[in-house]
Design a protein around this motif. Structure first.
Motif, short mmCIF file in Angstrom:
data_model
loop_
_atom_site.label_atom_id
_atom_site.label_comp_id
_atom_site.label_asym_id
_atom_site.label_seq_id
_atom_site.Cartn_x
_atom_site.Cartn_y
_atom_site.Cartn_z
N ARG A 447 36.41 49.29 32.95
CA ARG A 447 35.71 48.40 33.64
C ARG A 447 35.54 47.05 32.98
NH1 ARG A 447 31.52 51.27 32.57
NH2 ARG A 447 31.76 52.73 34.55
N GLY A 448 35.47 46.74 31.72
CA GLY A 448 35.54 45.44 31.27
C GLY A 448 36.75 44.54 31.53
N HIS A 449 37.92 45.19 31.49
CA HIS A 449 38.97 44.60 31.77
C HIS A 449 39.17 44.19 33.37
CE1 HIS A 449 40.40 45.82 27.60
NE2 HIS A 449 40.55 44.66 27.42
N LEU A 450 38.87 45.28 34.25
CA LEU A 450 38.93 45.00 35.54
C LEU A 450 37.96 43.66 35.90
CD1 LEU A 450 39.34 48.56 37.08
CD2 LEU A 450 40.87 46.95 36.93
N GLU A 451 36.76 43.70 35.35
CA GLU A 451 35.99 42.69 35.65
C GLU A 451 36.32 41.28 35.16
OE1 GLU A 451 32.45 43.92 33.79
OE2 GLU A 451 31.61 44.96 35.52
N PRO A 462 47.92 39.17 46.27
CA PRO A 462 47.51 39.81 47.60
C PRO A 462 47.58 41.11 47.90
CG PRO A 462 49.65 38.69 47.94
CD PRO A 462 49.18 38.27 46.74
N LEU A 463 48.49 41.73 47.08
CA LEU A 463 48.34 43.22 46.89
C LEU A 463 47.28 43.76 45.87
CD1 LEU A 463 52.08 44.56 47.56
CD2 LEU A 463 49.97 44.69 49.01
N ALA A 464 47.59 43.11 44.57
CA ALA A 464 46.80 43.70 43.41
C ALA A 464 45.36 43.40 43.51
CB ALA A 464 47.45 43.33 42.12
N GLN A 469 39.70 45.44 42.55
CA GLN A 469 38.18 45.63 43.37
C GLN A 469 38.03 47.15 43.29
OE1 GLN A 469 35.91 43.11 43.24
NE2 GLN A 469 34.64 44.85 43.45
N GLU A 470 38.82 47.64 44.42
CA GLU A 470 38.79 49.19 44.47
C GLU A 470 38.70 49.93 43.30
OE1 GLU A 470 41.79 50.43 47.16
OE2 GLU A 470 41.60 48.85 48.69
N ALA A 471 39.51 49.57 42.23
CA ALA A 471 39.49 50.51 41.01
C ALA A 471 37.98 50.40 40.48
CB ALA A 471 40.59 50.10 40.06
N GLY A 476 32.13 52.68 39.08
CA GLY A 476 30.93 52.59 39.39
C GLY A 476 30.09 51.72 38.20
N ASP A 477 28.87 51.79 38.30
CA ASP A 477 28.03 51.04 37.26
C ASP A 477 27.96 51.90 36.17
OD1 ASP A 477 27.61 48.72 38.88
OD2 ASP A 477 25.77 49.65 39.73
#
Length: 550
Positions: A447-451, A462-464, A469-471, A476-477
């Motif tokens: 979660r931390g790295h995706l944020e 444009p693809l990733a 965001q979906e991942a 979730g929170d």
């Protein structure tokens, strides 16, 4: 302007005498012709002198004539700056004509070979690398490197870097540095080679030495790159801005503005990046790498029609594999699958031609295979690169992602960590690490790295970017309230009796009375239920013992 030099690199068949500063003087004219020319020259000279006297005020000296394109290209090379494509074309033509009649001129062959390398790099035409190698070998045949022909060795190092053969480039650069420690051109080769190998410490030392030996805009550009690789974003930006402020020629200015655009794009500021790329193109319309940068910025801003137009121009005039891959992925993000397949077929053809020409495009090929082809093939490509000591952050990231896509996320984890840990702030690297962590059940770090990826650059691909965001949404929170147990666990009870906290009185003596204490204010507290497990140590107690009740 055409995408190739106007002069054919092979010896021209024209019988006209060479033109320019290196032309061979014609045979002497007859005496009568000479006298006529002398008389005419005297008259013309008198007129010119009179005109100069009238035109130039007293006490001022007329400005020297502006240098021609060949002189400008030579001056740019002398300070390590890029020459314009038109000036580079003129230099190639000039040296081609000169070596026709002076085949033993080793320095001219070295200049011609190095100019071929630069033209091949800036036109994405690998055929010029073959011509460069031939010219540089002709230079060494006329004067071996051991006899002082370091220019040819440096040219071979630049050629190896252009082919992404960083080990060979390192060898040539270190050979020159050993023999000529103050030859600044060797350090330019070494910086690119060390960065390509992922040896950022050695690259930093070479950059510092380069700045000592060759001050100016080129040194500032190299220093900005060093700061960027170390994750010092503010220093990289300030140094790149200084380079842009001090640039004088259009080609030098365009390169500096392009660097500012790249730094802004990495920060997730597409509007700022777009302004820098457009400024570079206004300065030098032939700066096609800035046109590619503008296309990326337009994609990030949602102006896809304009981006597609720019990408079509770039992939036609500067068909680098990475640009073709970017255009294919843009088509795919717009659900234009047929157009995407066309670009991917073009990419495969370019990669095949690169292999034939001795250019290593494994990195781009592995990125393509991992997401659009055979992930196992991508793993093999990157394994080969890693074993060949090519261990840059880009290779580490691509190897990690290829392993994940091939179903070996745990194995890829170490490489993803290494890519992010180098200091380069790349949203794509952080996204890959977050996805790999999520696949291994490490939801918190994922979660931390995706944020972080989306915070660094919300539109990094444009693809990733939408997949990131979906991942993140799928994770979730985090759980509310934080960890259930905020205190450290109590120590395990011991069978041995604990030693008394108070010292035993000596025989025959009485214990000293405790000093009187001020009565503490009592606070009404609700009774607490009996704990069912071990009691956590109360603050201010020692070794888990509970405080005695008076």
């Amino acid at each position: 302007m055409d995408a190739k030099p106007q002069q054919n690199p092979e010896p021209p068949s024209s019988t006209l005498p060479p033109q320019g500063a290196t032309s061979v003087p014609p045979p002497p004219a007859p005496m009568r012709t000479t006298l006529r020319r002398a008389a005419f020259g005297a008259m013309a000279g008198a007129v010119l002198v009179a005109g100069a006297v009238i035109a130039v005020p007293d006490g001022e000296v007329a400005a020297p004539p502006a240098p021609g394109p060949v002189a400008r290209a030579e001056a740019a090379a002398a300070v390590g700056s890029p020459a314009s494509l038109s000036d580079l074309t003129a230099l190639i033509g000039d040296r081609q004509k000169w070596v026709e009649t002076h085949p033993a001129d080793a320095p001219s062959w070295a200049v011609l070979g190095t100019a071929y390398v630069e033209w091949g790099r800036r036109s994405a035409d690998a055929a010029y690398y073959t011509r460069a190698e031939q010219a540089l070998q002709r230079s060494l045949a006329a004067q071996p490197g051991e006899r002082g022909n370091a220019e040819a060795w440096v040219g071979l190092g630049a050629l190896a870097n252009a082919r992404n053969d960083f080990l060979a480039a390192k060898k040539w650069g270190e050979t020159v540095r050993t023999r000529q420690p103050k030859n600044w051109t060797a350090y330019a080769v070494l910086i690119d080679a060390y960065n390509g190998l992922g040896d950022y410490g050695a690259a930093a030392k070479a950059t510092e030495k380069y700045g000592v030996l060759r001050k100016g805009v080129s040194a500032l550009a190299r220093t900005s790159e060093m700061y960027r690789n170390q994750g010092w974003r503010e220093d990289a930006l300030a140094t790149a801005q200084e380079a842009a402020d001090r640039a004088t020629t259009p080609a030098e200015k365009a390169a500096a503005l392009h660097r500012l655009g790249d730094l802004a794009a990495e920060r997730g500021e597409p509007s700022v990046a777009l302004a820098q790329y457009e400024a570079a193109l206004r300065t030098d319309r032939s700066h096609l790498v800035s046109l590619a940068g503008r296309a990326r910025s337009l994609v990030a801003l949602g102006r896809t029609d304009e981006a597609l137009a720019d990408y079509r121009t770039v992939t036609t005039k500067l068909p680098r594999p990475e640009y073709v891959l970017e255009l294919g992925e843009l088509f795919e993000s717009l659900d234009l699958d047929s157009d995407a397949r066309t670009q991917y077929e073009k990419l495969r053809d370019l990669l095949s031609r690169a292999r034939t020409a001795g250019v290593d495009e494994s990195l781009t090929e592995a990125r393509f295979e991992a997401d659009h082809g055979d992930p196992e093939a991508a793993v093999e490509l990157m394994r080969t690169e890693w074993e060949a000591q090519r261990r840059s952050s880009a290779v580490a990231d691509t190897l990690a992602w290829s392993l994940h896509r091939a179903g070996r996320s745990e194995e890829g984890m170490q490489y993803a960590d290494q890519a992010v840990g180098t200091g380069v702030r790349n949203a794509s690297y952080t996204y890959h690490l977050g996805v790999i962590e999520s696949s291994l059940g490490q939801d918190g770090p994922a979660r931390g790295h995706l944020e972080e990826a989306l915070r660094t650059n919300p539109a990094f691909s444009p693809l990733a970017a939408p997949l990131a965001q979906e991942a993140l949404d799928a994770l979730g929170d985090p759980a509310a309230g934080g960890p259930a147990q905020m205190q450290p666990p109590a120590p395990e009870p011991s069978d041995e009796p604990e030693p008394s906290q108070e010292p035993s009185p000596e025989p025959g003596t009485e214990a000293s009375p405790e000093p009187s204490r001020e009565p503490e204010k009592e606070t009404r507290r609700e009774p607490e239920p009996e704990p069912s497990g071990p009691v956590a140590p109360s603050p201010g107690t020692k070794d888990g013992a509970t405080a005695a009740t008076p």
